[in-house]
Design a protein around this motif. Structure first.
Motif, PDB file in Angstrom:
ATOM      1  N   THR A 117       0.826  -1.208   0.000  1.00 31.35           N
ATOM      2  CA  THR A 117       0.000   0.000   0.000  1.00 31.35           C
ATOM      3  C   THR A 117       0.856   1.253   0.000  1.00 31.35           C
ATOM      4  O   THR A 117       0.604   2.206  -0.759  1.00 31.35           O
ATOM      5  N   GLY A 118       1.884   1.272   0.830  1.00 31.64           N
ATOM      6  CA  GLY A 118       2.752   2.441   0.919  1.00 31.64           C
ATOM      7  C   GLY A 118       3.507   2.705  -0.363  1.00 31.64           C
ATOM      8  O   GLY A 118       3.636   3.859  -0.794  1.00 31.64           O
ATOM      9  N   GLU A 119       4.025   1.651  -0.994  1.00 28.40           N
ATOM     10  CA  GLU A 119       4.784   1.834  -2.232  1.00 28.40           C
ATOM     11  C   GLU A 119       3.877   2.288  -3.369  1.00 28.40           C
ATOM     12  O   GLU A 119       4.248   3.164  -4.165  1.00 28.40           O
ATOM     13  N   MET A 120       2.675   1.737  -3.450  1.00 26.51           N
ATOM     14  CA  MET A 120       1.733   2.192  -4.468  1.00 26.51           C
ATOM     15  C   MET A 120       1.375   3.660  -4.248  1.00 26.51           C
ATOM     16  O   MET A 120       1.292   4.443  -5.199  1.00 26.51           O
ATOM     17  N   LYS A 121       1.170   4.028  -3.005  1.00 22.06           N
ATOM     18  CA  LYS A 121       0.812   5.415  -2.708  1.00 22.06           C
ATOM     19  C   LYS A 121       1.914   6.372  -3.143  1.00 22.06           C
ATOM     20  O   LYS A 121       1.636   7.464  -3.666  1.00 22.06           O
ATOM     21  N   THR A 122       3.161   5.977  -2.950  1.00 21.34           N
ATOM     22  CA  THR A 122       4.272   6.825  -3.364  1.00 21.34           C
ATOM     23  C   THR A 122       4.224   7.101  -4.861  1.00 21.34           C
ATOM     24  O   THR A 122       4.398   8.239  -5.312  1.00 21.34           O
ATOM     25  N   VAL A 123       3.965   6.066  -5.650  1.00 22.24           N
ATOM     26  CA  VAL A 123       3.913   6.228  -7.104  1.00 22.24           C
ATOM     27  C   VAL A 123       2.680   7.032  -7.513  1.00 22.24           C
ATOM     28  O   VAL A 123       2.750   7.911  -8.389  1.00 22.24           O
ATOM     29  N   LEU A 124       1.542   6.771  -6.882  1.00 25.43           N
ATOM     30  CA  LEU A 124       0.325   7.509  -7.220  1.00 25.43           C
ATOM     31  C   LEU A 124       0.453   8.985  -6.846  1.00 25.43           C
ATOM     32  O   LEU A 124       0.011   9.865  -7.596  1.00 25.43           O
ATOM     33  N   ASP A 125       1.050   9.255  -5.706  1.00 28.44           N
ATOM     34  CA  ASP A 125       1.262  10.649  -5.309  1.00 28.44           C
ATOM     35  C   ASP A 125       2.165  11.367  -6.313  1.00 28.44           C
ATOM     36  O   ASP A 125       1.937  12.536  -6.663  1.00 28.44           O
ATOM     37  N   LEU A 126       3.208  10.678  -6.765  1.00 28.38           N
ATOM     38  CA  LEU A 126       4.112  11.271  -7.744  1.00 28.38           C
ATOM     39  C   LEU A 126       3.385  11.522  -9.059  1.00 28.38           C
ATOM     40  O   LEU A 126       3.561  12.574  -9.693  1.00 28.38           O
ATOM     41  N   ALA A 127       2.553  10.571  -9.486  1.00 22.40           N
ATOM     42  CA  ALA A 127       1.791  10.744 -10.726  1.00 22.40           C
ATOM     43  C   ALA A 127       0.861  11.946 -10.626  1.00 22.40           C
ATOM     44  O   ALA A 127       0.733  12.732 -11.578  1.00 22.40           O
ATOM     45  N   ALA A 128       0.209  12.118  -9.464  1.00 18.34           N
ATOM     46  CA  ALA A 128      -0.689  13.257  -9.275  1.00 18.34           C
ATOM     47  C   ALA A 128       0.079  14.569  -9.333  1.00 18.34           C
ATOM     48  O   ALA A 128      -0.344  15.535  -9.989  1.00 18.34           O
ATOM     49  N   GLU A 129       1.228  14.620  -8.653  1.00 18.81           N
ATOM     50  CA  GLU A 129       2.054  15.823  -8.675  1.00 18.81           C
ATOM     51  C   GLU A 129       2.528  16.137 -10.091  1.00 18.81           C
ATOM     52  O   GLU A 129       2.520  17.295 -10.533  1.00 18.81           O
ATOM     53  N   ALA A 130       2.939  15.095 -10.805  1.00 19.14           N
ATOM     54  CA  ALA A 130       3.450  15.288 -12.162  1.00 19.14           C
ATOM     55  C   ALA A 130       2.368  15.818 -13.093  1.00 19.14           C
ATOM     56  O   ALA A 130       2.616  16.733 -13.895  1.00 19.14           O
ATOM     57  N   MET A 131       1.159  15.263 -13.011  1.00 19.37           N
ATOM     58  CA  MET A 131       0.079  15.739 -13.876  1.00 19.37           C
ATOM     59  C   MET A 131      -0.290  17.183 -13.561  1.00 19.37           C
ATOM     60  O   MET A 131      -0.554  17.981 -14.464  1.00 19.37           O
ATOM     61  N   GLN A 132      -0.287  17.557 -12.291  1.00 15.09           N
ATOM     62  CA  GLN A 132      -0.529  18.952 -11.927  1.00 15.09           C
ATOM     63  C   GLN A 132       0.509  19.866 -12.550  1.00 15.09           C
ATOM     64  O   GLN A 132       0.217  21.026 -12.847  1.00 15.09           O
ATOM     65  N   ALA A 133       1.705  19.344 -12.743  1.00 12.90           N
ATOM     66  CA  ALA A 133       2.804  20.145 -13.287  1.00 12.90           C
ATOM     67  C   ALA A 133       2.873  20.106 -14.807  1.00 12.90           C
ATOM     68  O   ALA A 133       3.789  20.697 -15.391  1.00 12.90           O
ATOM     69  N   GLY A 134       1.928  19.438 -15.471  1.00 17.96           N
ATOM     70  CA  GLY A 134       1.931  19.414 -16.928  1.00 17.96           C
ATOM     71  C   GLY A 134       2.626  18.213 -17.541  1.00 17.96           C
ATOM     72  O   GLY A 134       2.884  18.185 -18.739  1.00 17.96           O
ATOM     73  N   PHE A 135       2.927  17.193 -16.731  1.00 14.72           N
ATOM     74  CA  PHE A 135       3.452  15.940 -17.275  1.00 14.72           C
ATOM     75  C   PHE A 135       2.251  15.146 -17.802  1.00 14.72           C
ATOM     76  O   PHE A 135       1.600  14.417 -17.053  1.00 14.72           O
ATOM     77  N   TYR A 136       1.991  15.261 -19.081  1.00 12.44           N
ATOM     78  CA  TYR A 136       0.837  14.573 -19.653  1.00 12.44           C
ATOM     79  C   TYR A 136       1.243  13.319 -20.427  1.00 12.44           C
ATOM     80  O   TYR A 136       0.499  12.829 -21.282  1.00 12.44           O
ATOM     81  N   ASN A 137       2.417  12.816 -20.087  1.00 11.97           N
ATOM     82  CA  ASN A 137       2.930  11.559 -20.630  1.00 11.97           C
ATOM     83  C   ASN A 137       3.618  10.843 -19.473  1.00 11.97           C
ATOM     84  O   ASN A 137       4.520  11.406 -18.851  1.00 11.97           O
ATOM     85  N   ILE A 138       3.176   9.629 -19.161  1.00 13.48           N
ATOM     86  CA  ILE A 138       3.719   8.912 -18.009  1.00 13.48           C
ATOM     87  C   ILE A 138       4.003   7.464 -18.384  1.00 13.48           C
ATOM     88  O   ILE A 138       3.113   6.747 -18.847  1.00 13.48           O
ATOM     89  N   ASP A 139       5.246   7.057 -18.186  1.00 16.03           N
ATOM     90  CA  ASP A 139       5.628   5.658 -18.377  1.00 16.03           C
ATOM     91  C   ASP A 139       5.531   4.943 -17.029  1.00 16.03           C
ATOM     92  O   ASP A 139       6.341   5.181 -16.137  1.00 16.03           O
TER      93      ASP A 139
END
Length: 466
Positions: A163-185
């Motif tokens: 759960t913790g490791e998934m949350k870390t990746v999901l939090d990063l994805a959310a931050e990245a999309m807010q910043a205009g990262f509209y492409n995610i591998d």
């Protein structure tokens, strides 16, 4: 003259003259937006964002272009370079945009991996700010494709705390999309278990968690934007991929996504392993070991992914240290994307103009901080080749502050290399098709919100990137 703007009045004055194409003002705003703090930093970023938006520079998703390629509307005759910029990001990005402008190369991704965000000290919003600033500085117009590379699940940490490791990746994805990262591998390939008896069982966790992260992305992406999502069959540096593995992974992914986010788009591309490794393998004398790249697998799996699943094609990681003569093969074989990173870092550190005193200081620090990373058999050349990327964050201000003549010389060398790669990959003359399929989406432009990226970045995961 100090580059940093000290207060809001100085920032406002710089923004006011920026509209007259005053590049000195832009350079000062960029420095302040990176090394400033609080409201002064945020005001500098917002001023540049507003100006970029007004002249037609915007972060975008390459999803629609890739899906058009999967449908055959866009021919699979060029390979999109995905370029990781780790050091002196403003100067490196400026060199890239100069090369792109001269070649009319619109289909280019600029990316940063989860691990790189940490050791280069570049949160997503800062990265977007610097890239858009560089585009503005060099007169670029149109979409800028910014990508989160290897948003990866760490297998050891996932085993200990899923759960913790998934949350870390999901939090990063959310931050990245807010910043205009509209492409995610998305990279859950670390969880492939080749000891399982069937391909489906081997890919089960990889495919299902990739779908879970994709569903999260679909839920949080801006209205009107379909983030381009990539999945990965197996870890780069491991065994070469097969058609059976690709099919098993995609089938697991599609079934899981249909439950988690019914009716939502899935992947636009898929990463495979063909014999490369991230960063190359340094030999005792500091040179890089030759690799045997399986172009037949790359071609076959690119064709399969387009014809059976409608993807743009297969993605090649770990390619920046390959011999120059190989790059022309990628568009011939239908590869949709190729990831390039370590070579550009090497070109910075190894350029004759790079200050000897600064390099000695960096290496002396690495002997202390990274001593635990040194194998008993490592030569100095091998040790520093593998670890010097870890100094990019700690010495960021010193690197950005190198003499203008040094940065200019390095920038010219990088521009020449970018020109070669873009030409070999047939990415030139792609601005029209990029703008056609990836127009600006109202409401998708990021803002310099002080709450974004304020926390400490995620720790280095595996040191991945190409």
């Amino acid at each position: 003259m100090s580059l940093e703007l000290k207060n809001l009045d100085e920032v406002r004055q710089a923004i006011a003259v920026l509209v007259t194409n005053n590049m000195d003002a832009l350079d000062r705003l960029v420095w302040t937006g990176v090394f400033g703090t609080g409201e002064v930093r945020d005001a500098a970023r917002q001023g540049v964002f507003d100006h970029c938006k007004s002249v037609g520079i915007y972060p975008a998703s390459i999803h629609n272009l890739y899906m058009a390629r999967g449908r055959g509307e866009v021919p699979a005759t060029f390979t999109v370079p995905a370029i990781n910029i780790r050091g002196i990001t403003y100067d490196t990005a400026r060199a890239l945009f100069r090369a792109r402008k001269a070649l009319d190369a619109g289909a280019v991704l600029i990316e940063i991996a989860r691990s790189e965000i940490s050791y280069t000290d570049q949160r997503p919003l800062e990265y977007t700010f610097v890239l858009l600033s560089a585009a503005l500085r060099e007169g670029w117009r149109g979409p800028v494709f910014i990508q989160g590379d290897h948003f990866q699940i760490n297998a050891k940490k996932y085993t200990a705390d899923p759960t913790g490791e998934m949350k870390t990746v999901l939090d990063l994805a959310a931050e990245a999309m807010q910043a205009g990262f509209y492409n995610i591998d998305v990279d859950t390939s670390t969880l492939v278990d080749l000891d399982k008896p069937t391909h489906t069982e081997q890919q089960q966790l990889n495919g299902s968690l990739c779908a879970e992260i994709t569903a999260f992305i679909r839920k949080h992406e801006p209205a009107g934007v379909h983030v381009s999502v990539g999945g990965e069959i197996g870890e780069v540096g491991g065994k070469n991929s097969t058609a059976e593995e690709l099919e098993a992974f995609v089938d697991v992914f599609n079934a899981a996504l249909a439950k988690a986010a019914p009716g939502k788009p899935g992947m636009s591309k898929i990463s495979i392993q063909t014999g490369t490794s991230h960063g190359g393998i340094p030999l005792p004398d500091g040179t890089i070991a030759k690799v045997k790249l399986d172009f037949d697998t790359l071609e076959a799996l690119s064709k399969l992914s387009r014809e059976k699943y409608g993807f743009a094609g297969a993605v090649q990681h770990g390619a920046s240290t390959l011999p120059s003569e190989l790059f022309g093969e990628f568009p011939k074989r239908g590869a949709c994307e190729i990831h390039l990173a370590t070579e550009f870092q090497n070109m910075i550190f190894d350029h004759p103009a790079f200050p000897t005193e600064l390099k000695n200081t960096i290496y002396a620090k690495l002997r202390e901080t990274e001593a635990g990373e040194r194998k008993a058999t490592d030569t100095d050349e091998q040790f520093f080749y593998k670890t010097r990327k870890k100094a990019l964050g700690g010495f960021k201000k010193e690197l950005w502050g190198m003499a203008p003549s040094v940065r200019q010389a390095i920038g010219e060398a990088l521009e020449q290399r970018f020109t070669f790669l873009l030409t070999q990959l047939k990415a030139n003359q792609t601005s029209e098709v990029a703008a056609k399929y990836c127009p600006f989406v109202p409401g998708s432009f990021p803002t310099a919100d002080a709450s974004m990226g304020a926390g400490k970045g995620p720790e280095d995961v595996t040191g991945l990137s190409d």
